[in-house]
Design an enzyme around this catalytic site. Structure first.
Site, mmCIF file in Angstrom:
data_model
loop_
_atom_site.group_PDB
_atom_site.id
_atom_site.type_symbol
_atom_site.label_atom_id
_atom_site.label_comp_id
_atom_site.label_asym_id
_atom_site.label_seq_id
_atom_site.Cartn_x
_atom_site.Cartn_y
_atom_site.Cartn_z
ATOM 1 N N SER A 123 0.974 -1.276 0.039
ATOM 2 C CA SER A 123 -0.118 -0.137 -0.069
ATOM 3 C C SER A 123 0.905 1.360 0.183
ATOM 4 O O SER A 123 2.006 1.269 0.206
ATOM 5 C CB SER A 123 -0.916 0.103 1.414
ATOM 6 O OG SER A 123 -1.330 1.249 1.421
ATOM 7 N N TYR A 168 -3.575 -0.914 10.098
ATOM 8 C CA TYR A 168 -3.321 -1.035 8.533
ATOM 9 C C TYR A 168 -1.960 -0.395 8.280
ATOM 10 O O TYR A 168 -1.128 -1.209 7.440
ATOM 11 C CB TYR A 168 -4.176 -0.303 7.813
ATOM 12 C CG TYR A 168 -4.152 -0.354 6.233
ATOM 13 C CD1 TYR A 168 -4.899 -1.677 5.724
ATOM 14 C CD2 TYR A 168 -3.798 0.494 5.630
ATOM 15 C CE1 TYR A 168 -4.975 -1.860 4.414
ATOM 16 C CE2 TYR A 168 -3.880 0.076 4.144
ATOM 17 C CZ TYR A 168 -4.315 -0.789 3.612
ATOM 18 O OH TYR A 168 -4.363 -1.060 2.266
HETATM 19 P P1 NAP Z 1 -11.630 -5.347 -1.020
HETATM 20 O O1 NAP Z 1 -12.574 -5.017 -2.340
HETATM 21 O O2 NAP Z 1 -12.354 -5.122 0.119
HETATM 22 O O3 NAP Z 1 -11.515 -7.180 -1.281
HETATM 23 C C1 NAP Z 1 -10.786 -7.625 -0.231
HETATM 24 C C2 NAP Z 1 -10.428 -8.958 -0.531
HETATM 25 O O4 NAP Z 1 -9.875 -9.756 0.702
HETATM 26 C C3 NAP Z 1 -11.731 -9.620 -0.897
HETATM 27 O O5 NAP Z 1 -11.771 -10.619 -1.731
HETATM 28 C C4 NAP Z 1 -12.032 -10.354 0.583
HETATM 29 O O6 NAP Z 1 -12.653 -11.617 0.509
HETATM 30 C C5 NAP Z 1 -10.497 -10.680 0.907
HETATM 31 N N1 NAP Z 1 -10.388 -10.946 2.448
HETATM 32 C C6 NAP Z 1 -10.414 -10.149 3.214
HETATM 33 N N2 NAP Z 1 -10.307 -10.566 4.498
HETATM 34 C C7 NAP Z 1 -10.248 -12.092 4.305
HETATM 35 C C8 NAP Z 1 -10.266 -12.982 5.250
HETATM 36 N N3 NAP Z 1 -10.211 -12.976 6.534
HETATM 37 N N4 NAP Z 1 -9.939 -14.244 4.773
HETATM 38 C C9 NAP Z 1 -9.971 -14.398 3.413
HETATM 39 N N5 NAP Z 1 -10.111 -13.299 2.586
HETATM 40 C C10 NAP Z 1 -10.263 -12.313 2.899
HETATM 41 O O7 NAP Z 1 -10.378 -4.786 -1.168
HETATM 42 P P2 NAP Z 1 -9.342 -4.113 -2.301
HETATM 43 O O8 NAP Z 1 -9.453 -2.821 -2.612
HETATM 44 O O9 NAP Z 1 -9.602 -5.051 -3.599
HETATM 45 O O10 NAP Z 1 -7.963 -4.569 -1.801
HETATM 46 C C11 NAP Z 1 -7.146 -5.859 -1.993
HETATM 47 C C12 NAP Z 1 -5.599 -5.380 -1.335
HETATM 48 O O11 NAP Z 1 -5.028 -4.307 -1.811
HETATM 49 C C13 NAP Z 1 -5.558 -5.327 -0.042
HETATM 50 O O12 NAP Z 1 -4.540 -5.872 0.613
HETATM 51 C C14 NAP Z 1 -5.854 -3.817 0.183
HETATM 52 O O13 NAP Z 1 -4.998 -3.464 1.400
HETATM 53 C C15 NAP Z 1 -4.819 -3.446 -1.001
HETATM 54 N N6 NAP Z 1 -4.810 -2.097 -1.297
HETATM 55 C C16 NAP Z 1 -6.227 -1.542 -1.911
HETATM 56 C C17 NAP Z 1 -6.063 -0.012 -2.353
HETATM 57 C C18 NAP Z 1 -7.129 0.644 -2.775
HETATM 58 O O14 NAP Z 1 -7.312 1.773 -3.042
HETATM 59 N N7 NAP Z 1 -8.367 -0.272 -3.259
HETATM 60 C C19 NAP Z 1 -4.891 0.556 -1.947
HETATM 61 C C20 NAP Z 1 -3.954 0.054 -1.293
HETATM 62 C C21 NAP Z 1 -3.751 -1.142 -1.217
HETATM 63 P P3 NAP Z 1 -13.974 -12.081 1.611
HETATM 64 O O15 NAP Z 1 -14.633 -10.826 1.974
HETATM 65 O O16 NAP Z 1 -14.800 -12.556 0.481
HETATM 66 O O17 NAP Z 1 -13.326 -12.909 2.323
#
Ligand code: NAP
Length: 257
Positions: free
Chosen positions: A149, A162
């Site tokens: 991130s 986080y």
């Molecule tokens: P998201 O839409 O909330 O999706 C998160 C994913 O992680 C979902 O598939 C969720 O699946 C899974 N997950 C969460 N907790 C879990 C658990 N306990 N067991 C199994 N699976 C779990 O988030 P995103 O934006 O795509 O983010 C994905 C990654 O990118 C994360 O690591 C986030 O920190 C990083 N990131 C995102 C951004 C952004 O702007 N979006 C920026 C920087 C970094 P289920 O809920 O179905 O289990």
């Protein structure tokens, strides 16, 4: 079809970045094992339509012990016979002022975003080092991509757990790369900027915050999940064989500003 006959494990594949990453590898011919707690049917359908195979693995990565993480990798290997790439993408963000940040939330964020990714890296590397490498095609390398991130570099506000987890993930990316580069394992990370997913919906709906964010991004727009997926496929490809321990920011220019 650069990933034809290759097995790619993607955590958090049910939506957002993980779904886009799974589909991007499928488009390159990969057999993708997607992990999440909720239904993975949508990702599976998209991956198959893109030309790959998909295995859905239901798992709660927020509680996984070292033994459970090893069990998940063993179960995938039983079905696929090999793993070429592990993408540690699953992550959560919980907000509260630092003085009141609840212990349970701290533990859940650290477990999901840092401990489980480490245990999965460990399990897949152990397989590689105890026979997996020899079974793989000559010259093949094991690729690990951790989704970090901007808060691997910056402090953020109201998200101390986080920030700690993502600084930690960048740290273990370097630590593991140092130990494993000579074993033909590449460990790298991506630091996504502001990407339009469910995770960031509230921010985008807050008109004032949304405007401030977009104005600060040199590209002048939110990132798309596909922007991250392309970088992830690159890091897992042979084009990135000489990248080790790097944290690649894919942020429309945010960090350089
Ligand atoms: P998201 O839409 O909330 O999706 C998160 C994913 O992680 C979902 O598939 C969720 O699946 C899974 N997950 C969460 N907790 C879990 C658990 N306990 N067991 C199994 N699976 C779990 O988030 P995103 O934006 O795509 O983010 C994905 C990654 O990118 C994360 O690591 C986030 O920190 C990083 N990131 C995102 C951004 C952004 O702007 N979006 C920026 C920087 C970094 P289920 O809920 O179905 O289990």
């Amino acid at each position: 079809m650069r990933f034809k006959n290759q097995v790619v494990v993607v955590t958090g594949a049910s939506r957002g970045l993980g779904q886009a990453i799974a589909v991007a590898f499928a488009r390159e011919g990969a057999n993708v094992a997607g992990l999440a707690r909720s239904d993975l049917a949508e990702t599976g359908a998209k991956a198959k339509a893109a030309g790959g195979e998909f295995i859905a693995v239901k798992a709660d990565l927020g509680q996984a012990t070292q033994t459970e993480a090893a069990g998940l990798i063993a179960a995938i290997l039983k079905q696929t016979g090999r793993i070429d790439t592990l993408v540690n993408n699953a992550g959560i963000i919980l907000r509260a002022p630092a003085v009141d940040f609840p212990e349970a939330d701290w533990n859940e964020v650290l477990r999901t975003n840092l401990s489980t990714p480490f245990f999965l890296c460990q399990a897949v590397a152990k397989w590689w080092l105890t026979g997996g490498r020899e079974q793989s095609p000559a010259g093949a390398r094991l690729k690990i991509v951790n989704i970090a991130s901007l808060l691997s570099f910056q402090g953020g506000i109201l998200v101390p757990a986080y920030t700690a987890s993502k600084h930690g993930l960048a740290g273990i990316t370097k630590a593991l790369a140092n130990e494993w580069a000579k074993e033909r394992i590449n460990v790298n990370a991506i630091a996504p900027g502001y990407i339009a997913t469910e995770n960031t919906q509230a921010l985008r709906e807050d008109t004032r915050r949304n405007q401030a964010i977009v104005e600060r991004i040199p590209e002048g727009r939110w990132g798309k999940p596909e922007d991250i997926a392309g970088a992830c496929v690159f890091l897992a490809s042979r084009d990135a064989d000489y990248l080790n321990g790097s944290v690649l920011s894919v942020d429309g220019g945010w960090l350089g500003r």
